[in-house]
Design a protein around this motif. Structure first.
Motif, PDB file in Angstrom:
ATOM      1  N   TRP A 271       0.855  -1.190   0.000  1.00 48.15           N
ATOM      2  CA  TRP A 271       0.000   0.000   0.000  1.00 48.15           C
ATOM      3  C   TRP A 271       0.884   1.230   0.000  1.00 48.15           C
ATOM      4  O   TRP A 271       1.798   1.311   0.791  1.00 48.15           O
ATOM      5  N   GLU A 272       0.688   2.143  -0.924  1.00 54.69           N
ATOM      6  CA  GLU A 272      -0.382   2.270  -1.898  1.00 54.69           C
ATOM      7  C   GLU A 272      -0.108   1.347  -3.087  1.00 54.69           C
ATOM      8  O   GLU A 272       1.015   0.874  -3.257  1.00 54.69           O
TER       9      GLU A 272
ATOM     10  N   ARG B 121      -2.302  -1.434 -10.508  1.00 55.19           N
ATOM     11  CA  ARG B 121      -3.298  -0.606 -11.192  1.00 55.19           C
ATOM     12  C   ARG B 121      -3.553  -1.117 -12.608  1.00 55.19           C
ATOM     13  O   ARG B 121      -4.688  -1.103 -13.099  1.00 55.19           O
TER      14      ARG B 121
ATOM     15  N   MET C  88      -9.097   4.206  -1.814  1.00 56.42           N
ATOM     16  CA  MET C  88      -8.412   5.298  -1.112  1.00 56.42           C
ATOM     17  C   MET C  88      -9.279   5.866   0.007  1.00 56.42           C
ATOM     18  O   MET C  88      -8.767   6.330   1.025  1.00 56.42           O
TER      19      MET C  88
ATOM     20  N   THR D  12      -4.957  -2.717   2.740  1.00 58.13           N
ATOM     21  CA  THR D  12      -3.773  -2.982   1.931  1.00 58.13           C
ATOM     22  C   THR D  12      -4.198  -3.479   0.560  1.00 58.13           C
ATOM     23  O   THR D  12      -5.320  -3.953   0.367  1.00 58.13           O
TER      24      THR D  12
END
Length: 238
Positions: free
Chosen positions: A116-117, A123, A140, A147
């Protein structure tokens, strides 16, 4: 079937809408493109058929489809919406298990990594499965422990998932395995990795929700011995 008393609070707590609005007997959700779970209206109290117009107006004011979440106790609302021409959308089954049931077998080293992130590769994996920026924004927004999970197979990225904890219950969302990495057991390792992470956060249960049409995911959760703890569906006016 009745639902576990924590189920719907856990859904909202781990996959939250951008905004919640209380209007009469309704809870409206502003989803900002994040999908049905963060956009549907649900009944907070007993509703009459005349109350439906209030919820419809509220959803239209948000620029959203007229979409209702129907839980086991909402049979009267379900019938009223059906009479108005609302169609069933995405029947869902909810599963849960004590985390200890999935932590008895260690996850092979570097097979599932909590991150995380989210990394760029995570993505990209989500985007390939149709999980875009609007759903990343939902992740978010989640408060409390959370996580991402990155799965690897043969030293290459294999999948991604998101897991968060709300009041002692972890819920996994957005499980996506790359097509060329499927049938390698990554789904079960992702669930076990989520359970190990959840246990480290003090969670007692790991849960997940899945559309009934997703045969592969339902088979995965059943094969892991997860229990069915509830069901719901949506009604939408096309």
């Amino acid at each position: 079937m009745t639902a576990a008393p924590w189920l719907f609070d856990t859904i909202d707590g781990t996959w939250p809408a951008a905004r919640y609005l209380s209007e009469g007997p309704w809870l409206l959700r502003e989803g900002r493109g994040g999908g049905s779970r963060v956009s549907a209206a649900s009944a907070r109290d007993a509703v009459q058929e005349d109350d439906i117009a209030q919820a419809e107006a509220g959803m239209l004011a948000l620029g959203q489809p007229r979409l209702f979440m129907i839980r086991p106790e909402d049979s009267a609302l379900d019938a009223a919406l059906a009479a108005r021409g609302y169609q069933i959308k995405d029947p869902v089954t909810a599963y849960a298990t004590p985390v200890d049931r999935l932590t008895q077998i260690p996850v092979p080293r570097v097979t599932v990594l909590p991150v995380w992130e989210p990394l760029v590769i995570m993505r990209e994996i989500w985007a390939e499965g149709g999980i875009g920026p609007e759903r990343l924004a939902v992740m978010m927004r989640a408060e409390g422990p959370k996580t991402g999970l990155l799965a690897r197979y043969n030293d290459k990225p294999g999948g991604a998932a998101f897991v968060a904890v709300h009041q002692g219950v972890a819920m996994l969302h957005a499980l996506e395995i790359l097509p060329h990495q499927r049938k390698q057991g990554l789904g079960q390792w992702m669930m076990r990795g989520a359970a190990f992470w959840a246990r480290a956060q003090g969670a007692q249960k790991l849960s997940v929700v899945c559309t009934r049409a997703n045969d592969g995911a339902n088979a995965l959760y059943s094969s892991l011995g997860m229990d069915v703890v509830g069901a719901y569906h949506y009604r939408i006016l096309q």
